[in-house]
Design a protein around this motif. Sequence first.
Motif, short mmCIF file in Angstrom:
data_model
loop_
_atom_site.label_atom_id
_atom_site.label_comp_id
_atom_site.label_asym_id
_atom_site.label_seq_id
_atom_site.Cartn_x
_atom_site.Cartn_y
_atom_site.Cartn_z
N CYS A 1 -15.21 1.67 -17.51
CA CYS A 1 -16.35 0.84 -17.14
C CYS A 1 -17.56 1.70 -16.75
CB CYS A 1 -15.98 -0.10 -15.98
SG CYS A 1 -15.09 -1.55 -16.53
N ALA A 2 -17.31 2.84 -16.14
CA ALA A 2 -18.42 3.73 -15.80
C ALA A 2 -19.11 4.22 -17.07
CB ALA A 2 -17.90 4.91 -14.99
N MET A 3 -18.34 4.49 -18.12
CA MET A 3 -18.93 4.95 -19.38
C MET A 3 -19.72 3.83 -20.05
SD MET A 3 -15.72 7.18 -20.87
CE MET A 3 -16.52 7.39 -22.46
N VAL A 4 -19.20 2.60 -20.01
CA VAL A 4 -19.84 1.49 -20.70
C VAL A 4 -21.12 1.05 -20.00
CG1 VAL A 4 -19.58 -0.93 -21.36
CG2 VAL A 4 -17.70 0.68 -21.74
N VAL B 1 -19.06 18.09 -17.21
CA VAL B 1 -18.05 18.33 -16.18
C VAL B 1 -17.42 17.02 -15.72
CG1 VAL B 1 -17.77 19.05 -13.78
CG2 VAL B 1 -18.94 20.54 -15.39
N ALA B 2 -18.22 15.95 -15.74
CA ALA B 2 -17.69 14.64 -15.34
C ALA B 2 -16.52 14.22 -16.23
CB ALA B 2 -18.79 13.58 -15.39
N GLY B 3 -16.52 14.72 -17.48
CA GLY B 3 -15.42 14.40 -18.38
C GLY B 3 -14.09 14.96 -17.93
N ILE B 4 -14.11 16.00 -17.08
CA ILE B 4 -12.86 16.57 -16.57
C ILE B 4 -12.12 15.55 -15.73
CG2 ILE B 4 -11.88 18.43 -15.16
CD1 ILE B 4 -13.14 19.28 -17.83
N TRP B 5 -12.87 14.75 -14.98
CA TRP B 5 -12.20 13.72 -14.17
C TRP B 5 -11.52 12.69 -15.06
CZ3 TRP B 5 -12.13 14.52 -8.98
CH2 TRP B 5 -13.04 15.46 -8.47
N GLY B 6 -12.15 12.36 -16.20
CA GLY B 6 -11.51 11.45 -17.14
C GLY B 6 -10.26 12.06 -17.76
N HIS C 1 -19.85 1.52 -8.71
CA HIS C 1 -19.92 2.70 -7.85
C HIS C 1 -21.22 3.47 -8.04
CE1 HIS C 1 -19.00 6.78 -6.38
NE2 HIS C 1 -18.23 6.15 -5.52
N ALA C 2 -21.62 3.72 -9.29
CA ALA C 2 -22.83 4.51 -9.54
C ALA C 2 -24.07 3.80 -9.00
CB ALA C 2 -22.97 4.78 -11.03
#
Length: 454
Positions: free
Chosen positions: A313-316, A141-146, A370-371
């Motif tokens: 950056c959140a993904m990396v 679901v987080a991918g929807i924001w991307g 952020h995380a």
Amino acid sequence: MAAGLKIDKDLAPRFALLCLGIWLNAADTLVTATIMPSVAREIGGYQYFGWSVAAYLTGSIVAGACSGKLSMALGLRTATALTGLVYAIGCAMSALAPEFVTFIVGRLIQGLGAGAVVALCYVAITALFPEHLWPRVYGAVAGIWGAATLLGPLLGGLFAAAGFWRGAFWMFVVQAIIFVAAVMVMLPVGNKDAGRGRIPTVQLILLVIGVSLIGGAGVVASAQWAAILAVGGVVGMAAMLAANTRTHDRLLPKSAADLKTATGLGLLIIFACEAAVIGFTVYGPAFIQARHHASPLTAGYVTGAIAAGWTLCAMVFGHTPADKDGRLVRIGAGVILLGAALSAWTVARGNLWEIAAAFLVMGSGFGLCHAFIARRAIAGAPADEQAMASGAVPTAQLIGGAVGAAGAGAMANILGFSHGIDLALAPTQGLVLFGAFLPLALVGFAAAWRLGRS
């Protein structure tokens, strides 16, 4: 995850339903930011520009705080369908608005609906999927924001370029109606329990008053009254935090106002950094279109570089071990401060490539830290408040966005942008408009330096 869900014919429609509900909120801000200059040119209201975001985010905060109670009182299916209908009504009001005040009321109602829809969609995950799939569903679901980062500016730009910005809101009306129909078919009724959970009414009232006073400071003609309203707004926010510590029905954890705790520091960073940069989302597209004669689509994608940097950056860095997150908290907050300073200069005086690069740097700062700020803020709360601290992370971000958007609107009006972007004023007053919020980014960096050491 998506492939895993498609194997089961029962799970795929459920996942699609959740994606649609999250999409309604994820795409809204970027679509609206892209079309706002077109909205203002047609129905006026540059002096209320900041309220297009502030009203939406304020509604989302109120709805998010009330959604749990609503679900328990009405049942999950009824509550979700009702809030989807509220969102559709708000979109229709915005689409039909003959002037800007009606448009802002529509945005507030949109926020009320979208904020509750998102909260209830996350609740629905536990009702629609077996427990062993929950982590995978949350990740997917987080991918929807991307996806919204890529598609939001495109959709807004296409509607604005066609001279039909109202069509963007009609598009969301249609999607909301489809969502409501799917909810009635696919969601379970859910248990009703009106006796559980109480809404933090006092804090919500003080929050709405505080945001309204800050936004109102830019509308009044008298400088004296503007100062009084701005101070009153700050007092209202402080009163909200004070009330939050003295009641069992809290909007935020009790330690939210205690800067000696990791929770207090973390929530302060999230609030301050969001408040410092939201002005670029509110006024960035208008400055880009006016200064560079750019199309709405171009302006939307340049502004979308903020979200793109955050997502990448959140993904990396998303799987960094906990023992190293203190360093990323400090680096990320420093990059946000640097990016905000570069963005203030480039939006007012730079070219399109420089603006996009500065926005990308600023967004990357959020993706870096952020995380990990959230992880420390949640872990620092007492065991019985960790669930509340988890919910307080997005709430603090929404509050920061609402306050920052209202403040940016007030500042823009004071600086002479109440009737549009004056090209003669843009290089000087524009720099003041965006630079005025850099102290908030500095506060966030100082708090991050302390949090990174804790």
